[in-house]
Scaffold this motif. Structure first.
Motif, PDB file in Angstrom:
ATOM      1  N   UNK A  71      -3.143  28.201  23.492  1.00 56.48           N
ATOM      2  CA  UNK A  71      -4.669  28.026  22.906  1.00 56.48           C
ATOM      3  C   UNK A  71      -4.857  28.311  21.476  1.00 56.48           C
ATOM      4  N   UNK A  72      -4.283  29.479  21.272  1.00 54.20           N
ATOM      5  CA  UNK A  72      -4.486  29.855  19.814  1.00 54.20           C
ATOM      6  C   UNK A  72      -4.211  29.006  19.001  1.00 54.20           C
ATOM      7  N   UNK A  73      -3.114  28.198  19.075  1.00 53.04           N
ATOM      8  CA  UNK A  73      -2.595  26.889  18.198  1.00 53.04           C
ATOM      9  C   UNK A  73      -3.631  25.760  18.282  1.00 53.04           C
ATOM     10  N   UNK A  74      -4.068  25.594  19.391  1.00 52.94           N
ATOM     11  CA  UNK A  74      -5.012  24.495  19.488  1.00 52.94           C
ATOM     12  C   UNK A  74      -6.400  24.843  18.696  1.00 52.94           C
ATOM     13  N   UNK A  75      -6.811  26.202  18.925  1.00 52.36           N
ATOM     14  CA  UNK A  75      -7.954  26.674  18.333  1.00 52.36           C
ATOM     15  C   UNK A  75      -7.863  26.650  16.624  1.00 52.36           C
ATOM     16  N   UNK A  76      -6.781  27.170  16.215  1.00 53.50           N
ATOM     17  CA  UNK A  76      -6.435  26.912  14.736  1.00 53.50           C
ATOM     18  C   UNK A  76      -5.966  25.982  14.003  1.00 53.50           C
ATOM     19  N   UNK A  77      -5.545  24.781  14.798  1.00 54.68           N
ATOM     20  CA  UNK A  77      -4.680  23.703  14.178  1.00 54.68           C
ATOM     21  C   UNK A  77      -5.675  22.923  13.186  1.00 54.68           C
ATOM     22  N   UNK A  78      -6.960  22.928  13.271  1.00 55.33           N
ATOM     23  CA  UNK A  78      -7.551  22.056  12.096  1.00 55.33           C
ATOM     24  C   UNK A  78      -7.795  23.167  11.036  1.00 55.33           C
ATOM     25  N   UNK A  79      -7.369  24.211  10.924  1.00 51.39           N
ATOM     26  CA  UNK A  79      -7.328  24.882   9.751  1.00 51.39           C
ATOM     27  C   UNK A  79      -6.190  25.268   9.059  1.00 51.39           C
ATOM     28  N   UNK A  80      -5.058  24.563   9.663  1.00 52.19           N
ATOM     29  CA  UNK A  80      -3.749  24.440   9.101  1.00 52.19           C
ATOM     30  C   UNK A  80      -3.820  23.666   7.718  1.00 52.19           C
ATOM     31  N   UNK A  81      -2.965  23.795   6.682  1.00 46.02           N
ATOM     32  CA  UNK A  81      -3.057  22.728   5.505  1.00 46.02           C
ATOM     33  C   UNK A  81      -3.017  21.378   5.770  1.00 46.02           C
ATOM     34  N   UNK A  82      -4.052  20.767   5.254  1.00 45.47           N
ATOM     35  CA  UNK A  82      -4.258  19.185   5.447  1.00 45.47           C
ATOM     36  C   UNK A  82      -3.179  18.716   4.726  1.00 45.47           C
ATOM     37  N   UNK A  83      -2.587  18.905   3.799  1.00 47.59           N
ATOM     38  CA  UNK A  83      -1.461  18.382   3.322  1.00 47.59           C
ATOM     39  C   UNK A  83      -0.353  17.759   4.249  1.00 47.59           C
ATOM     40  N   UNK A  84      -0.381  18.382   5.359  1.00 50.84           N
ATOM     41  CA  UNK A  84       0.789  18.042   6.182  1.00 50.84           C
ATOM     42  C   UNK A  84       0.560  17.200   7.307  1.00 50.84           C
ATOM     43  N   UNK A  85      -1.069  16.729   7.206  1.00 46.20           N
ATOM     44  CA  UNK A  85      -1.198  15.572   8.233  1.00 46.20           C
ATOM     45  C   UNK A  85      -0.566  15.804   9.524  1.00 46.20           C
TER      46      UNK A  85
END
Length: 120
Positions: A71-85
């Motif tokens: 759940x936490x990963x799903x909620x934070x996913x969009x905040x991970x570095x965009x460079x990784x796509x």
């Protein structure tokens, strides 16, 4: 995961292998910005896991660890570095990589399992 009582593992394997491919490609290309982004994502995800692990241990509810982390990963996913796509499947897979690399686990004695896994 089997030690934690999980019996269906196909999606976990897919998540892990997808993330592992991304991580290997980043390591192979050795682009400093991508290496740093992966390190940042790993640190963020490790922090999410650690917070939930500690809470679940304190509550004596380790069976809730996996769904809480997901759940936490799903909620934070969009905040991970965009460079990784990264797609969400990759983010979940990066958590599995932490486990595979002996940095996290799904049971209280995960460190012992990590040591045994190294020797086995």
């Amino acid at each position: 995961m089997t030690e934690a009582g999980h019996v269906e593992l196909d999606s976990a394997k897919r998540q892990f292998f997808n993330a592992d491919l991304v991580a290997r490609e980043i390591a192979h290309k050795d682009v400093p910005a991508e290496v740093a982004a992966l390190s940042s994502a790993d640190a963020t995800l490790h922090g999410l896991w650690e917070m939930q692990f500690n809470e679940c241990v304190a509550e004596d509810r380790l069976s809730a660890l996996h769904p809480r982390v997901w759940r936490d990963v799903r909620n934070e996913h969009d905040k991970l570095p965009k460079a990784l796509r990264l797609e969400l499947v990759h983010s979940w897979g990066l958590v599995h990589r932490l486990v595979e690399n002996g940095k996290a686990g799904w049971v209280k004695h995960w460190r012992q399992i990590a040591v045994e896994h190294e020797c086995g």
